[in-house]
Design a protein around this motif. Structure first.
Motif, mmCIF file in Angstrom:
data_model
loop_
_atom_site.group_PDB
_atom_site.id
_atom_site.type_symbol
_atom_site.label_atom_id
_atom_site.label_comp_id
_atom_site.label_asym_id
_atom_site.label_seq_id
_atom_site.Cartn_x
_atom_site.Cartn_y
_atom_site.Cartn_z
ATOM 1 N N ALA A 85 61.567 -14.901 4.308
ATOM 2 C CA ALA A 85 62.723 -14.300 4.967
ATOM 3 C C ALA A 85 62.783 -14.618 6.457
ATOM 4 N N THR A 86 61.616 -14.717 7.107
ATOM 5 C CA THR A 86 61.556 -14.985 8.545
ATOM 6 C C THR A 86 60.289 -15.789 8.835
ATOM 7 N N GLY A 87 60.191 -16.282 10.050
ATOM 8 C CA GLY A 87 58.969 -16.968 10.463
ATOM 9 C C GLY A 87 57.793 -16.012 10.463
ATOM 10 N N MET A 88 58.005 -14.769 10.882
ATOM 11 C CA MET A 88 56.908 -13.795 10.896
ATOM 12 C C MET A 88 56.428 -13.468 9.489
ATOM 13 N N ALA A 89 57.360 -13.410 8.523
ATOM 14 C CA ALA A 89 56.943 -13.180 7.134
ATOM 15 C C ALA A 89 56.082 -14.348 6.664
ATOM 16 N N VAL A 95 48.119 -23.663 11.116
ATOM 17 C CA VAL A 95 48.775 -24.082 12.363
ATOM 18 C C VAL A 95 50.256 -23.688 12.332
ATOM 19 N N ASP A 96 50.679 -22.931 13.336
ATOM 20 C CA ASP A 96 52.088 -22.608 13.552
ATOM 21 C C ASP A 96 52.656 -23.782 14.358
ATOM 22 N N ASN A 97 53.528 -24.576 13.716
ATOM 23 C CA ASN A 97 53.941 -25.871 14.286
ATOM 24 C C ASN A 97 55.347 -25.847 14.894
ATOM 25 N N VAL A 98 55.867 -24.654 15.196
ATOM 26 C CA VAL A 98 57.249 -24.539 15.673
ATOM 27 C C VAL A 98 57.496 -25.340 16.950
ATOM 28 N N PHE A 99 56.601 -25.217 17.924
ATOM 29 C CA PHE A 99 56.885 -25.793 19.242
ATOM 30 C C PHE A 99 56.865 -27.315 19.252
ATOM 31 N N SER A 100 56.100 -27.931 18.367
ATOM 32 C CA SER A 100 56.069 -29.386 18.349
ATOM 33 C C SER A 100 57.181 -29.951 17.470
ATOM 34 N N LEU A 111 67.801 -16.413 9.907
ATOM 35 C CA LEU A 111 66.349 -16.412 10.043
ATOM 36 C C LEU A 111 65.728 -16.975 8.774
ATOM 37 N N GLY A 112 64.542 -17.523 8.922
ATOM 38 C CA GLY A 112 63.819 -18.039 7.761
ATOM 39 C C GLY A 112 62.442 -18.490 8.185
ATOM 40 N N GLY A 113 61.564 -18.678 7.197
ATOM 41 C CA GLY A 113 60.217 -19.151 7.487
ATOM 42 C C GLY A 113 59.727 -20.029 6.351
ATOM 43 N N LEU A 116 49.593 -17.061 21.822
ATOM 44 C CA LEU A 116 50.347 -17.089 20.564
ATOM 45 C C LEU A 116 51.712 -16.465 20.774
ATOM 46 N N PHE A 117 52.642 -16.826 19.898
ATOM 47 C CA PHE A 117 53.923 -16.127 19.810
ATOM 48 C C PHE A 117 53.631 -14.633 19.640
ATOM 49 N N GLY A 118 54.417 -13.779 20.313
ATOM 50 C CA GLY A 118 54.131 -12.342 20.367
ATOM 51 C C GLY A 118 53.826 -11.698 19.023
ATOM 52 N N ILE A 138 46.052 -21.074 14.880
ATOM 53 C CA ILE A 138 46.468 -21.588 16.187
ATOM 54 C C ILE A 138 47.952 -21.934 16.188
ATOM 55 N N GLU A 139 48.458 -22.075 17.400
ATOM 56 C CA GLU A 139 49.822 -22.525 17.639
ATOM 57 C C GLU A 139 49.673 -23.597 18.713
ATOM 58 N N THR A 140 50.286 -24.756 18.548
ATOM 59 C CA THR A 140 50.190 -25.793 19.578
ATOM 60 C C THR A 140 51.386 -26.722 19.517
ATOM 61 N N TYR A 171 56.216 -22.509 9.713
ATOM 62 C CA TYR A 171 57.376 -22.649 10.608
ATOM 63 C C TYR A 171 58.207 -21.383 10.603
ATOM 64 N N SER A 172 58.761 -21.082 11.756
ATOM 65 C CA SER A 172 59.923 -20.226 11.814
ATOM 66 C C SER A 172 61.095 -21.177 11.637
ATOM 67 N N ALA A 173 61.772 -21.110 10.477
ATOM 68 C CA ALA A 173 62.911 -21.994 10.212
ATOM 69 C C ALA A 173 64.125 -21.578 11.043
ATOM 70 N N THR A 174 64.031 -20.365 11.611
ATOM 71 C CA THR A 174 65.058 -19.836 12.517
ATOM 72 C C THR A 174 65.289 -20.793 13.691
ATOM 73 N N LYS A 175 64.248 -21.524 14.052
ATOM 74 C CA LYS A 175 64.296 -22.349 15.258
ATOM 75 C C LYS A 175 64.950 -23.710 14.944
ATOM 76 N N HIS A 176 64.232 -24.835 15.073
ATOM 77 C CA HIS A 176 64.896 -26.136 14.949
ATOM 78 C C HIS A 176 65.467 -26.407 13.555
HETATM 79 C C1 LIG Z 1 60.057 -17.615 16.474
HETATM 80 C C2 LIG Z 1 58.650 -17.883 16.195
HETATM 81 C C3 LIG Z 1 57.956 -17.172 15.206
HETATM 82 C C4 LIG Z 1 58.604 -16.057 14.415
HETATM 83 O O1 LIG Z 1 59.693 -16.489 13.668
HETATM 84 P P1 LIG Z 1 60.922 -15.520 13.248
HETATM 85 O O2 LIG Z 1 61.773 -16.414 12.423
HETATM 86 O O3 LIG Z 1 61.570 -15.073 14.504
HETATM 87 O O4 LIG Z 1 60.335 -14.389 12.483
HETATM 88 C C5 LIG Z 1 56.627 -17.471 15.007
HETATM 89 N N1 LIG Z 1 55.995 -18.420 15.725
HETATM 90 C C6 LIG Z 1 56.640 -19.132 16.686
HETATM 91 C C7 LIG Z 1 55.888 -20.150 17.459
HETATM 92 C C8 LIG Z 1 57.977 -18.891 16.955
HETATM 93 O O5 LIG Z 1 58.609 -19.583 17.906
#
Ligand SMILES: *Cc1c(COP(=O)(O)O)cnc(C)c1O
Length: 401
Positions: free
Chosen positions: A92-96, A190-195, A225-227, A118-120, A161-163, A212-217
């Protein structure tokens, strides 16, 4: 000659951009061009015996949209092709997605090691929630792999990690940390959102699971929102699928459909946003009102060599540390006409945020300074606007400081 001998019938012979338009797509009897949206919760079966066999996993099929839906399947398959992973599950979300990736790998008595930058929400899950359920965690400075080695215990099951990190774009050496994790029998997530999936391939560098948080790119247009969680068939169809199926942080088929459409333009968008980010980072790095620009592929990045080694390109995000502290950061942001003030990222619209007073306000001053969240720090997510318009907007803002 016929189509049957065309080598491009084999999806593995297609380039990433082609995969993102066609990969995972399946047509119904109506031969629609766009992927079909299956907005149904359940399925009916031709016979009781069919239902019985389906529930015993003895035949293929869908039985309930919490964990099985054709539109979800298409999105998951396209994501797996993008990442070069054996399997994927959507959430449902990146956090999920992050919560499921971590919690599906631990039980009470286990231990997690995570980088402290890390992301909050991710930090909350590892630092606050996991210990409530008997899973201890240790947060380390991720810039030096030795810190992970020192924190490992016999019961460490997960390294997370996140990088590059949010918001200061520090890097963690994925290959080095994977080796340390595996030497201790732990899995590296690895949380790969930023790269982005285009520029960094954690699975190839030794990671076990990518999130991934699919919400982003992946959506990239500020809509849903999605993950996603990706990895080996064994991990994804086993632990991750079971956890998703039983705890239910499932993606809506509608959101999966929007994200499938997002993937069609993902390659184009991320490339364009990265081109602009590179140009902006180079221009701002020389500006007298800026203390430092933090961009992985700019030679001034403290881990430039690592950035060149593990990232094909330098991300669509950067951090700017303004010389005049918070007042300068606010004046600058408030003077911008094209760039919007928002804590989201990876969007077609360029977005700027002041982490210290928003996303990172919860952290103690000590942790904020340790992780580089200074009063003058801003995080800029570069969008799809004309790069010269963006530069002019940012230069105007700096003139007001
Ligand atoms: C946004 C984000 C998340 C959380 O994703 P949501 O879709 O907002 O739940 C987790 N990790 C990183 C690095 C993010 O940018």
């Amino acid at each position: 000659m016929s189509k049957a001998s065309n080598p491009l019938l084999d999806p593995s012979k297609r380039a990433a951009a082609t995969q993102m338009v066609h990969g995972g797509g399946r047509r119904t009897a109506f031969n629609e061009t766009s992927e079909a949206l299956f907005l149904n919760s359940g399925y009916s079966y031709p016979s009781s015996e069919h239902a019985e066999l389906l529930f015993q996993n003895r035949i293929e099929g869908h039985n309930y949209s919490r964990f099985a839906n054709p539109t979800m399947d298409m999105f998951q398959e396209r994501m797996a092709l993008l990442e070069g992973a054996e399997a994927a599950r959507a959430f449902a979300t990146g956090m999920a997605a992050v919560t499921n990736a971590i919690l599906s790998q631990v039980r009470a008595g286990d231990h997690i090691v995570a980088a402290q930058a890390l992301f909050g929400g991710c930090r909350y899950v590892v630092e606050d929630y996991a210990p409530r359920f008997g899973v201890a965690s240790t947060m380390v400075d991720g810039r030096d792999p030795e810190n992970f080695a020192r924190a490992m215990r016999p019961n460490t099951k997960v390294v997370f990690i996140e990088t590059p990190t949010n918001p200061t774009l520090e890097l963690v050496d994925i290959a080095a940390v994977a080796e340390i994790a595996h030497a201790h029998g732990a899995k590296l997530i690895v949380d790969n959102v930023f790269s982005t999936a285009l520029w960094q391939k954690p699975l190839q560098l030794g990671a076990d699971i990518v999130t991934y948080s699919a919400t982003k790119h992946i959506d990239g247009q500020g809509r849903v929102l999605g993950g996603v969680v990706l990895g080996s068939r064994q991990l994804i169809e086993g632990d991750v699928h079971t956890f998703l199926r039983q705890t239910g942080a499932s993606i809506s088929p509608f959101n999966a459909w929007v994200l499938l459409k997002g993937l069609e333009t993902y390659d184009l968008r991320v490339r364009q946003m990265t081109d602009s980010a590179e140009k902006i980072a180079a221009a701002l790095a020389r500006h007298p009102k800026i203390e430092r620009v933090i961009y992985p592929h700019h030679p001034s990045h403290p881990q430039y060599e690592l950035a060149r080694r593990q990232m094909a390109r330098g991300s669509t995000l950067m951090a700017l540390d303004l010389k005049g502290g918070q007042e300068a950061a606010f004046t600058f942001s408030d003077s911008l006409a094209v760039v919007l003030i928002s804590n989201n990222l990876g969007d077609a619209k360029s977005l700027i945020t002041h982490p210290r007073t928003t996303t990172h306000a919860r952290l103690t001053e000590e942790v904020r300074l340790e992780t580089g969240v200074t009063p003058g720090l801003l995080r800029l997510s570069v969008g799809l606007e004309d790069a010269d318009d963006l530069l002019a907007d940012l230069m105007y803002g700096l003139d007001q400081v």
